[in-house]
Enzyme design. Structure first.
Site, mmCIF file in Angstrom:
data_model
loop_
_atom_site.group_PDB
_atom_site.id
_atom_site.type_symbol
_atom_site.label_atom_id
_atom_site.label_comp_id
_atom_site.label_asym_id
_atom_site.label_seq_id
_atom_site.Cartn_x
_atom_site.Cartn_y
_atom_site.Cartn_z
ATOM 1 N N TYR A 184 25.857 7.425 73.744
ATOM 2 C CA TYR A 184 24.366 8.238 75.187
ATOM 3 C C TYR A 184 25.135 7.382 76.306
ATOM 4 C CZ TYR A 184 22.937 3.447 73.841
ATOM 5 O OH TYR A 184 21.724 1.923 74.384
ATOM 6 N N CYS A 185 24.731 7.842 77.477
ATOM 7 C CA CYS A 185 24.499 7.158 78.744
ATOM 8 C C CYS A 185 23.302 7.971 79.340
ATOM 9 C CB CYS A 185 25.819 7.204 79.462
ATOM 10 S SG CYS A 185 26.543 9.198 79.232
ATOM 11 N N THR A 186 23.561 7.716 80.688
ATOM 12 C CA THR A 186 22.634 7.537 81.212
ATOM 13 C C THR A 186 21.969 9.604 81.662
ATOM 14 O OG1 THR A 186 22.844 6.283 82.927
ATOM 15 C CG2 THR A 186 21.383 7.905 84.442
#
Length: 302
Positions: A184-186
């Site tokens: 996951y990331c922004t």
């Protein structure tokens, strides 16, 4: 009064002439008085822009006229043009700098060999079904994870995206290679690349959250698997999904709970300092490290 908005977006698609796209995008943004940052490479485009909502809508409509960008997903967020100091439109080897430009493969469908996309509801369903066999893997820099992350996530020791390849090849994560790994990331872009790098290095069952933390937070707020503050790369430096967001960051001085980042007072350093509002009142504490403070003191004596 005109409403202003911020958009975040990316699109992986082959671009034959990145410089031509750069010239077109700069002219379009200047015409619409938008500020922000756009990066373009042979792999695609990555942008964050702010401006009057009608101008942003016009930008989206015209950008989608380019064949490779027609199905780009734009994420809308509250914010203003002046959250960005200026407009930057640049051509780079990568639209996210993992140092893997030659390894990354892209076709008209996107990144080749990346992780399976999961909608926010599917993320929760995966955890409910498999429990501890699901591992969240943070695809951001460690300082971002310090103020917000998925519960029990693995947080690699990274200062920039270029650190990930060495981390993946270090052997530190070999014990999770057979688990279900959710990256996951922004907004999702870093995980498009990270998930493919992980699969290339023996991670067997890799996923990514469709739309990243932003989309997950929009759906579940602070009542799901996310906790804390979301670090963002404009002058807000952070955002929360509800009025009951938890605070998980710790002040570097007193270890009190905080999500407040400040730039180091030593201009030549400018690294981020995680500091609470009380300690922030002491100007001697607005430094990334003790040696930064010492350097600043020396400069005042010159």
């Amino acid at each position: 009064m005109q409403v202003e908005k911020i958009i975040l977006y990316y699109k992986f698609t082959p671009i034959a002439d990145p410089n031509m796209v750069r010239l077109w995008q700069r002219a379009l943004c200047e015409k619409l008085n938008l500020k922000g940052r756009i990066l373009i490479s042979k792999h695609g485009i990555n942008g964050t822009l702010g401006g009057d909502i009608d101008d942003v809508k016009a930008y989206v409509k015209e950008t989608k006229q380019f064949a490779g960008f027609k199905d780009t997903k734009f994420k809308w967020s509250d914010g203003k043009r002046d959250h960005f100091p200026k407009l930057q439109v640049k051509v780079r080897d990568e639209i996210v700098s993992f140092g893997a430009a030659d390894e990354l493969k892209v076709d008209e469908a996107g990144v080749v060999g990346g992780g399976k996309h999961l909608k926010p509801t599917e993320v929760n369903e995966l955890v409910e079904r498999y429990g501890d066999d699901v591992v969240f893997f943070d695809g951001r820099n460690a300082y971002e994870a310090a103020v917000g992350r998925f519960k029990n996530a693995v947080v690699p020791d990274t200062r920039t995206s270029k650190d990930f390849v060495a981390e993946l090849e270090s052997g530190r994560y070999d014990d999770i290679k057979s688990k279900k790994v959710v990256t996951y990331c922004t907004g999702g872009i870093r995980c498009e690349i990270l998930s493919s790098l992980m699969k290339n290095r023996g991670f067997e069952d890799v996923y990514q959250i469709d739309g990243g933390i932003v989309k997950y937070g929009e759906q579940y707020g602070d009542d799901g698997l996310w906790e804390g503050n979301l670090y963002v790369f404009d002058d807000r430096m952070g955002m929360e999904f509800s009025d009951h967001a938890s605070i998980i960051g710790e002040c570097i001085h007193c270890q009190g709970k905080t999500s407040n980042y400040e730039n180091c007072a030593l201009k030549s350093c400018n690294d981020l300092v995680l500091i609470c509002e009380t300690c922030k009142e002491d100007p001697t504490k607005l430094y990334h490290a003790e040696n930064c403070y010492k350097q600043a003191q020396q400069l005042t004596k010159v």
